[in-house]
Design an enzyme around this catalytic site. Structure first.
Site, PDB file in Angstrom:
ATOM      1  N   VAL A 279       0.842  -1.198   0.000  1.00  0.00           N
ATOM      2  CA  VAL A 279       0.000   0.000   0.000  1.00  0.00           C
ATOM      3  C   VAL A 279       0.879   1.249   0.000  1.00  0.00           C
ATOM      4  O   VAL A 279       0.408   2.343   0.261  1.00  0.00           O
ATOM      5  CB  VAL A 279      -0.940  -0.003   1.231  1.00  0.00           C
TER       6      VAL A 279
ATOM      7  N   HIS B 129      -4.536  -4.569  -2.213  1.00  0.00           N
ATOM      8  CA  HIS B 129      -4.937  -4.242  -0.840  1.00  0.00           C
ATOM      9  C   HIS B 129      -5.114  -2.745  -0.622  1.00  0.00           C
ATOM     10  O   HIS B 129      -4.971  -2.251   0.496  1.00  0.00           O
ATOM     11  CB  HIS B 129      -3.928  -4.812   0.164  1.00  0.00           C
TER      12      HIS B 129
ATOM     13  N   CYS C  19     -19.690   8.951   6.729  1.00  0.00           N
ATOM     14  CA  CYS C  19     -20.415   9.718   5.700  1.00  0.00           C
ATOM     15  C   CYS C  19     -19.827   9.515   4.303  1.00  0.00           C
ATOM     16  O   CYS C  19     -20.223  10.194   3.359  1.00  0.00           O
ATOM     17  CB  CYS C  19     -20.466  11.192   6.063  1.00  0.00           C
TER      18      CYS C  19
ATOM     19  N   GLY D 184       8.973 -11.286  -2.763  1.00  0.00           N
ATOM     20  CA  GLY D 184       8.841 -10.773  -1.394  1.00  0.00           C
ATOM     21  C   GLY D 184       7.469 -10.922  -0.779  1.00  0.00           C
ATOM     22  O   GLY D 184       6.999 -10.025  -0.091  1.00  0.00           O
TER      23      GLY D 184
ATOM     24  N   ASN E  44      12.755 -14.538  -3.049  1.00  0.00           N
ATOM     25  CA  ASN E  44      12.465 -14.355  -1.620  1.00  0.00           C
ATOM     26  C   ASN E  44      13.724 -14.668  -0.827  1.00  0.00           C
ATOM     27  O   ASN E  44      14.604 -15.378  -1.297  1.00  0.00           O
ATOM     28  CB  ASN E  44      11.315 -15.284  -1.189  1.00  0.00           C
TER      29      ASN E  44
ATOM     30  N   GLU F 167      13.587 -16.419   1.770  1.00  0.00           N
ATOM     31  CA  GLU F 167      13.412 -17.785   2.315  1.00  0.00           C
ATOM     32  C   GLU F 167      12.304 -18.502   1.545  1.00  0.00           C
ATOM     33  O   GLU F 167      11.606 -17.880   0.743  1.00  0.00           O
ATOM     34  CB  GLU F 167      13.070 -17.706   3.809  1.00  0.00           C
TER      35      GLU F 167
HETATM   36  P1  NAD Z   1       4.809 -10.754   4.695  1.00  0.00           P
HETATM   37  O1  NAD Z   1       5.349  -9.773   5.687  1.00  0.00           O
HETATM   38  O2  NAD Z   1       3.853 -11.765   5.149  1.00  0.00           O
HETATM   39  O3  NAD Z   1       6.031 -11.527   4.003  1.00  0.00           O
HETATM   40  C1  NAD Z   1       7.144 -10.855   3.469  1.00  0.00           C
HETATM   41  C2  NAD Z   1       7.959 -11.841   2.672  1.00  0.00           C
HETATM   42  O4  NAD Z   1       9.033 -11.128   2.063  1.00  0.00           O
HETATM   43  C3  NAD Z   1       8.572 -12.965   3.514  1.00  0.00           C
HETATM   44  O5  NAD Z   1       8.366 -14.180   2.829  1.00  0.00           O
HETATM   45  C4  NAD Z   1      10.055 -12.596   3.579  1.00  0.00           C
HETATM   46  O6  NAD Z   1      10.872 -13.740   3.586  1.00  0.00           O
HETATM   47  C5  NAD Z   1      10.238 -11.837   2.283  1.00  0.00           C
HETATM   48  N1  NAD Z   1      11.311 -10.833   2.316  1.00  0.00           N
HETATM   49  C6  NAD Z   1      11.634  -9.974   3.315  1.00  0.00           C
HETATM   50  N2  NAD Z   1      12.609  -9.159   2.947  1.00  0.00           N
HETATM   51  C7  NAD Z   1      12.942  -9.492   1.673  1.00  0.00           C
HETATM   52  C8  NAD Z   1      13.885  -9.006   0.743  1.00  0.00           C
HETATM   53  N3  NAD Z   1      14.716  -7.971   1.034  1.00  0.00           N
HETATM   54  N4  NAD Z   1      13.945  -9.582  -0.475  1.00  0.00           N
HETATM   55  C9  NAD Z   1      13.123 -10.623  -0.790  1.00  0.00           C
HETATM   56  N5  NAD Z   1      12.202 -11.124   0.043  1.00  0.00           N
HETATM   57  C10 NAD Z   1      12.105 -10.565   1.265  1.00  0.00           C
HETATM   58  O7  NAD Z   1       4.243  -9.844   3.501  1.00  0.00           O
HETATM   59  P2  NAD Z   1       3.057 -10.136   2.463  1.00  0.00           P
HETATM   60  O8  NAD Z   1       3.159 -11.503   1.925  1.00  0.00           O
HETATM   61  O9  NAD Z   1       3.057  -8.986   1.528  1.00  0.00           O
HETATM   62  O10 NAD Z   1       1.727 -10.092   3.327  1.00  0.00           O
HETATM   63  C11 NAD Z   1       1.577  -9.114   4.325  1.00  0.00           C
HETATM   64  C12 NAD Z   1       0.412  -8.142   4.140  1.00  0.00           C
HETATM   65  O11 NAD Z   1       0.815  -6.928   4.811  1.00  0.00           O
HETATM   66  C13 NAD Z   1       0.109  -7.707   2.752  1.00  0.00           C
HETATM   67  O12 NAD Z   1      -1.252  -7.715   2.631  1.00  0.00           O
HETATM   68  C14 NAD Z   1       0.591  -6.247   2.642  1.00  0.00           C
HETATM   69  O13 NAD Z   1      -0.460  -5.477   2.092  1.00  0.00           O
HETATM   70  C15 NAD Z   1       0.716  -5.764   4.045  1.00  0.00           C
HETATM   71  N6  NAD Z   1       1.938  -4.958   4.282  1.00  0.00           N
HETATM   72  C16 NAD Z   1       2.303  -4.025   3.362  1.00  0.00           C
HETATM   73  C17 NAD Z   1       3.473  -3.282   3.520  1.00  0.00           C
HETATM   74  C18 NAD Z   1       3.833  -2.252   2.457  1.00  0.00           C
HETATM   75  O14 NAD Z   1       2.960  -1.683   1.825  1.00  0.00           O
HETATM   76  N7  NAD Z   1       5.138  -2.046   2.209  1.00  0.00           N
HETATM   77  C19 NAD Z   1       4.287  -3.511   4.643  1.00  0.00           C
HETATM   78  C20 NAD Z   1       3.869  -4.473   5.595  1.00  0.00           C
HETATM   79  C21 NAD Z   1       2.689  -5.207   5.391  1.00  0.00           C
HETATM   80 ZN    ZN Z   2     -17.566  11.969   7.663  1.00  0.00          ZN
END
Ligand code: NAD
Ligand code: ZN
Length: 249
Positions: free
Chosen positions: A104, A120, A131, A189, A215, A217
């Site tokens: 987001v 999302h 409102c 990611g 990723n 991991e």
């Molecule tokens: P998650 O936090 O569940 O997973 C993150 C994944 O990214 C993990 O598998 C991790 O191993 C991997 N990762 C971390 N650092 C990395 C890197 N440098 N390079 C490659 N991979 C890396 O995130 P998700 O699957 O997106 O789900 C979480 C939810 O939270 C989503 O709906 C998202 O909208 C929201 N969210 C968004 C943000 C943002 O907008 N930046 C931040 C936090 C959470």
């Molecule tokens: Zn309002």
């Protein structure tokens, strides 16, 4: 970094009729926005299940705004990293049709990508649950937060999808179309555990697409849905693939 897999990804992208990317919080970690798993990050202080649920916002918006204010301040400071910039370059080269993102933070658009589906929602606008008034949040300063509705003075909610809220309809339709019609999907990611977003690579795979995971991991997709996983930071892997594409095309 596994150079053979980098070469394999570059070849798959060059031979693909249509490539899309599906990104998660991990792609923005190197821009300073923690994902749900990072140790010491925002989400250690605020349990997402507790703070990012729509019931939490409805019952205690002041409490949820403690978390939102910290998230806003991280997003305001953040700049696209080499992974975002690499995807923008692929789009400019005509090799990436769209990005479906769970993030987001708006960093794909800031990097220059024009076809971004925000599964999302976004932090750029905020709405009033009472409102229905919506405001542009891009000019808000951190001192202006939490923002209130100018019509009924309720606390506004950023237009991000909280747990318990539906996915924006247009995003659902367009991402289904993209996942059904692509021949390669770069899954970058994401822990691939948040549904329905996580069904996107599964749908692509069912239609015969090659699923390339990037990723730090393995995830539930690894060895099940993904054709291969390139392990490492997205900010290094994505630019390496782009360089390889340029070398061999
Ligand atoms: P998650 O936090 O569940 O997973 C993150 C994944 O990214 C993990 O598998 C991790 O191993 C991997 N990762 C971390 N650092 C990395 C890197 N440098 N390079 C490659 N991979 C890396 O995130 P998700 O699957 O997106 O789900 C979480 C939810 O939270 C989503 O709906 C998202 O909208 C929201 N969210 C968004 C943000 C943002 O907008 N930046 C931040 C936090 C959470
Ligand atoms: Zn309002």
């Amino acid at each position: 970094m596994d150079h053979q897999l980098i070469q394999r990804a570059a070849r798959d992208i060059l031979h693909s009729k249509k490539t899309i990317a599906f990104t998660g919080a991990g792609i923005s970690v190197e821009s300073g926005i923690p994902d749900f798993r990072s140790a010491g990050g925002l989400w250690e202080k605020f349990d997402p299940e507790e703070y990012a649920h729509i019931y939490a916002f409805q019952s205690n918006p002041e409490k949820v705004w403690l978390m939102l204010k910290e998230m806003f301040s991280l997003i305001i400071e953040a700049k696209p990293n080499p992974a975002h910039l690499g995807l923008a370059e692929l789009e400019r080269m005509g090799l990436l049709s769209s990005i479906i993102t769970q993030n987001v933070d708006g960093l794909h658009q800031a990097a220059g990508n024009r076809h971004v589906i925000e599964f999302h929602g976004t932090h750029r606008t905020l709405s009033c649950l009472k409102c229905s008034m919506t405001i542009d949040g891009t000019t808000l300063k951190i001192e202006d937060l939490p923002a209130r509705c100018s019509r009924c003075s309720s606390l506004l909610k950023p237009d991000v999808v909280f747990f318990g809220e539906p996915i924006p309809w247009e995003a659902q339709v367009s991402s289904l179309k993209e996942s059904k019609s692509c021949s390669v999907v770069l899954v970058i990611g994401t822990s691939a555990v948040v549904y329905p977003a996580a069904s996107i690579p599964v749908t692509a795979k069912e239609r015969g697409a090659t699923v390339i995971e990037i990723n730090r991991e393995s995830t539930p997709l690894t060895n099940a849905i993904s054709d291969y996983l390139i392990i490492g930071p997205a900010g290094e892997i994505v630019p390496a693939i782009v360089e390889e594409v340029k070398k061999i095309r």
